[in-house]
Design a protein around this motif. Structure first.
Motif, mmCIF file in Angstrom:
data_model
loop_
_atom_site.group_PDB
_atom_site.id
_atom_site.type_symbol
_atom_site.label_atom_id
_atom_site.label_comp_id
_atom_site.label_asym_id
_atom_site.label_seq_id
_atom_site.Cartn_x
_atom_site.Cartn_y
_atom_site.Cartn_z
ATOM 1 N N GLU A 56 0.836 -1.199 0.000
ATOM 2 C CA GLU A 56 0.000 0.000 0.000
ATOM 3 C C GLU A 56 0.874 1.253 0.000
ATOM 4 O OE1 GLU A 56 -3.877 1.742 2.358
ATOM 5 O OE2 GLU A 56 -3.534 -0.411 2.311
ATOM 6 N N HIS B 64 -1.596 -1.312 -3.992
ATOM 7 C CA HIS B 64 -2.975 -1.591 -3.593
ATOM 8 C C HIS B 64 -3.811 -0.342 -3.813
ATOM 9 C CE1 HIS B 64 -2.091 -4.974 -0.394
ATOM 10 N NE2 HIS B 64 -1.956 -5.385 -1.629
ATOM 11 N N THR C 112 -6.986 -0.502 1.629
ATOM 12 C CA THR C 112 -7.635 -1.788 1.369
ATOM 13 C C THR C 112 -6.881 -2.989 1.911
ATOM 14 O OG1 THR C 112 -6.562 -2.042 -0.799
ATOM 15 C CG2 THR C 112 -8.645 -0.836 -0.742
ATOM 16 N N VAL D 252 -8.936 -5.006 5.055
ATOM 17 C CA VAL D 252 -10.387 -5.226 5.027
ATOM 18 C C VAL D 252 -10.623 -6.733 5.048
ATOM 19 C CG1 VAL D 252 -12.499 -4.947 3.668
ATOM 20 C CG2 VAL D 252 -10.811 -3.089 3.774
ATOM 21 N N ARG E 242 -14.902 -5.957 0.651
ATOM 22 C CA ARG E 242 -13.755 -6.634 0.034
ATOM 23 C C ARG E 242 -14.051 -6.970 -1.419
ATOM 24 N NH1 ARG E 242 -9.021 -6.187 -0.160
ATOM 25 N NH2 ARG E 242 -8.720 -6.401 2.084
ATOM 26 N N ILE F 163 -13.826 -3.874 -3.589
ATOM 27 C CA ILE F 163 -12.431 -3.474 -3.810
ATOM 28 C C ILE F 163 -11.812 -4.307 -4.920
ATOM 29 C CG2 ILE F 163 -10.133 -3.489 -2.761
ATOM 30 C CD1 ILE F 163 -11.630 -2.842 -0.067
ATOM 31 N N SER G 118 -10.374 -2.803 -8.339
ATOM 32 C CA SER G 118 -8.979 -3.041 -8.733
ATOM 33 C C SER G 118 -8.901 -3.507 -10.176
ATOM 34 C CB SER G 118 -8.348 -4.082 -7.799
ATOM 35 O OG SER G 118 -8.310 -3.624 -6.463
ATOM 36 N N GLU H 161 -9.879 6.195 2.996
ATOM 37 C CA GLU H 161 -10.344 4.837 3.272
ATOM 38 C C GLU H 161 -11.552 4.526 2.397
ATOM 39 O OE1 GLU H 161 -11.315 4.440 7.366
ATOM 40 O OE2 GLU H 161 -9.289 4.897 8.075
ATOM 41 N N PRO H 162 -11.742 3.250 2.035
ATOM 42 C CA PRO H 162 -12.887 2.878 1.195
ATOM 43 C C PRO H 162 -14.146 2.628 2.018
ATOM 44 C CG PRO H 162 -11.495 0.973 1.551
ATOM 45 C CD PRO H 162 -10.823 2.121 2.265
ATOM 46 N N TRP I 114 -14.310 6.655 -1.638
ATOM 47 C CA TRP I 114 -13.233 6.888 -0.682
ATOM 48 C C TRP I 114 -13.486 8.183 0.077
ATOM 49 C CZ3 TRP I 114 -12.286 3.491 -4.488
ATOM 50 C CH2 TRP I 114 -11.440 2.411 -4.203
#
Length: 620
Positions: free
Chosen positions: A241, A246, A250, A253, A260, A263, A267, A390-391, A400
Motif C-alpha cells: 500500500e 494496492h 484496502t 479489510v 472486500r 475493492i 482493482s 479509506e474505502p 473513498w
C-alpha cells in the motif's frame, strides 16, 4: 515532476544515494521495459493459431473481445490454495474479476497459479527449508503465467511471506504492463496474542499438555484470512500500500465482506484504466522507482515489520534495477519513528490497528513529517496523498473518504509527534562475526545488550533437547549455525522463541545468533539473524567455540566475539554434515538453488541472470 514537499534530509539523502548507486542498472531496466512496450499490443504479435489456442476455452463474448486488439485483456496470477488460510478467499476472486472486466468491455483470464506454502505449517519441519527458495520459484512461475503474450495488464493475488515478494519480482520482469496487487484481508480477531504466547511458553516448560496448546493455536488461527499478528504477511500488505500497488486503505479489510468484493472489482477496473487501451497508460516500471522502494522501507521501519524484508526488499529492488543495502535500512531507521504497537511489538492485532486508523492514518502522519515520498504515481491513478483515504460502500457504490485525523487508540497507533520510539525497529550489526540484522522493536531496552558465553548448535532440534535437559538455564548466547541459504535454504527458527523466552523470563540474559532466519513475528528475545558470511562458507560464525563470550549490542550496532586475536587466528572453521538437510520432502530438487543462491545481504536470490547487472550483488 517531483513533489515539492520538504523531505526529511536523511530520507532525501538515502533516496538520492540509492538512485546514484543504481543509475546504470536502473537505466538498463527502464530501457528493457520500453523495448517490451514498443512491441505493441501483445495479442497482435500472435499468429492466428497462437491466438486461437489462447482463447479456445473462452465463451463467445470473450472470444469476440479478444479478437479486437483495442480491448484490454487482464492476466490473473493467483496463489490460491485452500490449505493456506490467507489465500483460501482468493478462490472466488477470478469470477469477480472476469465479470468486472466484462463490465468495462474487456476480458480477464486466469493466467496461472503460483505455489504458496505456509511457514506456520512448516515451522521446525523439513519443508521449512524450501520456504525461502519458494520466493524465486514463485517469481519464475509468475513469468511463466505471463509469458503467453495474451495480456495488457495483470492482477496479482497473494498475501503471505514469500508469495508477495515472488509475485513482485515476476511482475517487475513484465513491468511494461500495468499491475495491481489484490489482497484477501485478515481473518477476524481470535484468541488474544498475549494468551497464545503464554500457552506456548507453558507448553515449552511442560506445564500444559499438547491438547491445551492445540486448542490455543486453533482459537488463534481460526478462519479464512491472513493471520492477524504483524509478521511478514501483513508487513507485505502495508508495504504494497505504501508503494501504491494496492488501492488506498484496502490492505486490512476482512475477507468475505461486500466491501472486500467491491475493492476487488474496482482493482480490476483500475488496471484496465491504466492499460494502453484504457487511455491512461501507467505501467509498473514507471511506478516502482527508488521513491516507491524507500516508501516500502519506511513503512517497514515505522511499523516494526518483518526482518524477512531485509532479504526480500533487497531482491525486489534488484528486480526493478535498484540496489539497496542493509546500511540504507539502518540509516533510515535513525529518523523513522515507531508509530505502531502490533503483536509481537504490542498486544493488538492488525484488525485493531486498522480500526484505530490503520494505513491511512500512518500515511498522513508520515507525509506531514516529511518521512514519505508523496510523489509516487500510484496504481490508483494519484500520488500518495490519496492514501490518507479509506474505502466505504454507499449502497452498491465504492467510494473513498478521508480517514481519521486522530488515532482512535494511542496504545496501538500514535501520531508522529508522540511516537512509541523515536527510531525504527531495525538495527544492522557489524563486528568480527560478520554482519547481520536484528529486530529491536519488540525487545525491551533492558534486554537488548547481552554479553555472555555461547552454546553452539548445528540444528534447532538440539536447542530444544538442551533446554529440556536444563543445560541452558543461565546467561547465554545460543548460536545456531549452518542455517544459511547455501547450507539448507535458510529456514526460520521461530520454534526456538518459547524456549529462549522462558530463559529470559527466569531472569537470564539471553540472545540468539544465527545465519538462519527468525519468523516475521519474532520479538522479545534479541536475535542477531541473517549473519553473513554464513558458516558453510567459513564465515566467522564457524570459528566460534562453546564457552566463547559474545557481545550483542544492537543500540551500538555491535556483534563481537570477545576472543583474543591470537587464539582466533589459530582456529579452523567448523564443518557440518549437511546431508540430512538435503534429502527428503523434495529437498533433493533444490540442490541447484543451494549452489546458486547469493548471500543474505544480497537478498539470498538464486537467479543466474536477469542480466548480470540486474542481479542482487551482480553475482552470476
Amino acid at each position: 515532476m517531483r513533489h515539492t514537499m520538504t523531505l526529511n534530509p536523511t530520507l532525501d539523502r538515502v533516496t538520492r544515494r540509492i538512485e546514484d548507486r543504481s543509475a546504470d542498472r536502473r537505466r538498463l531496466y527502464e530501457d528493457r521495459m520500453q523495448q517490451q512496450h514498443r512491441r505493441g499490443v501483445h495479442r497482435a504479435e500472435l499468429s492466428c493459431g497462437n491466438l486461437a489456442h489462447g482463447f479456445a476455452a473462452c465463451n463467445a463474448g470473450d472470444k469476440n473481445s479478444l479478437k479486437l486488439m483495442n480491448s484490454t485483456n487482464i492476466g490473473i496470477v493467483s496463489s490460491y490454495n485452500d490449505m493456506l488460510s490467507a489465500h483460501q478467499p482468493l478462490e472466488h476472486f477470478p469470477e469477480l474479476i472476469k465479470n468486472a472486466a466484462r463490465g468495462m468491455g474487456s476480458t480477464a483470464q486466469f493466467a496461472g497459479g503460483v505455489p504458496a506454502m505456509c511457514d506456520g505449517v512448516t515451522q521446525g519441519q523439513p519443508g521449512m527449508e524450501l520456504s525461502l527458495f519458494s520466493r524465486d520459484v514463485i517469481a519464475m512461475s509468475t513469468a511463466i503465467a505471463m509469458s503467453h503474450n495474451m495480456f495488457d495488464g495483470a492482477l496479482y493475488l497473494g498475501v503471505c511471506d514469500k508469495i508477495v515478494p515472488g509475485l513482485f519480482i515476476g511482475a517487475a520482469r513484465f513491468g511494461h504492463l500495468p499491475a495491481v496487487f489484490v489482497p484477501a484481508g485478515p481473518m477476524p480477531s481470535g484468541l488474544p496474542n498475549a494468551e497464545k504466547s503464554r500457552i506456548r511458553q507453558l507448553y515449552a516448560e511442560g506445564k500444559v499438555g499438547r491438547d491445551a496448546l492445540l486448542e490455543a493455536e486453533s482459537d488463534s488461527y481460526h478462519s479464512a484470512g491472513t493471520c492477524t499478528f504483524y509478521g511478514t504477511a501483513n508487513s507485505n500488505q502495508l508495504m504494497l500500500e505504501m508503494m501504491g500497488l494496492h488501492m488506498p486503505g484496502t490492505s486490512f479489510v476482512n475477507p468475505g465482506t461486500p466491501l472486500r468484493d467491491a475493492i476487488t472489482r474496482f482493482s480490476t477496473e483500475q488496471v484496465i484504466r491504466n492499460s494502453d487501451q484504457g487511455g491512461d497508460y501507467h505501467p509498473f516500471y514507471k511506478q516502482i522507482d527508488a521513491h516507491a522502494i524507500v516508501n516500502a522501507m519506511v513503512g517497514l521501519l515505522t511499523s516494526g515489520g518483518s526482518t524477512n524484508h531485509t532479504l526480500h526488499l533487497v531482491a525486489m529492488a534488484a528486480a526493478v534495477g535498484l540496489t539497496i543495502t542493509w546500511d540504507d535500512f539502518a540509516e533510515l531507521s535513525t529518523v523513522i519513528p515507531g508509530l505502531t504497537r502490533i503483536y509481537p511489538n504490542g498486544q493488538a492485532d492488525v484488525n485493531h490497528f486498522h480500526a484505530a486508523g490503520g494505513v491511512s492514518f500512518l500515511v498522513r502522519e508520515l507525509l506531514s513529517a516529511g518521512l514519505l515520498h508523496a510523489d509516487v504515481r500510484t496504481a490508483f491513478g494519484t500520488d500518495m496523498t490519496a492514501y490518507t483515504q479509506e474505502p466505504f460502500l454507499e449502497g452498491d457504490r465504492l467510494i473513498w473518504r478521508e480517514g481519521t485525523q486522530q488515532s482512535l487508540d494511542e496504545d496501538v497507533l500514535r501520531p508522529a509527534t508522540r511516537p512509541f520510539s523515536p527510531t525504527g525497529g531495525l538495527a544492522v550489526l557489524d563486528g568480527n562475526l560478520g554482519r547481520g540484522v536484528i529486530k529491536v522493536s519488540a525487545v525491551k531496552p533492558e534486554f537488548r545488550r547481552v554479553e555472555a558465553p555461547v552454546r553452539i548448535f548445528d540444528d534447532q532440534s538440539q536447542v530444544k533437547a538442551a533446554f529440556e535437559n536444563g543445560e541452558l538455564d543461565r546467561d547465554i548466547v545460543v548460536v545456531v549455525r549452518f542455517q544459511g541459504p547455501r547450507a539448507n535454504g535458510m529456514p526460520e527458527l521461530h520454534q526456538l522463541t518459547p524456549f529462549l523466552g522462558v530463559l529470559q523470563d527466569r531472569g537470564h540474559k539471553v540472545a540468539l545468533v544465527t545465519d538462519g532466519r527468525m519468523s516475521g513475528a519474532s520479538g522479545k528475545v534479541p536475535a542477531a539473524i541473517h549473519i553473513t558470511p554464513e558458516a558453510v562458507d567459513a564465515g566467522p560464525i564457524a570459528y566460534l567455540r562453546d564457552g566463547d563470550t559474545v557481545l550483542l549490542d544492537p543500540d551500538n550496532g555491535v556483534l563481537e566475539a570477545l576472543v583474543d586475536a591470537e587464539t582466533w587466528a589459530q582456529r579452523e572453521p567448523a564443518t557440518c554434515d549437511l546431508d540430512h538437510y538435503h534429502q527428503g520432502m523434495g529437498r533433493e530438487l533444490f540442490a541447484g538453488f543451494r549452489q546458486l543462491v547469493g548471500g543474505a545481504e544480497e537478498g539470498a536470490a538464486t537467479f543466474g541472470g536477469f542480466d548480470a547487472a540486474d542481479l542482487p550483488g551482480g553475482h552470476t
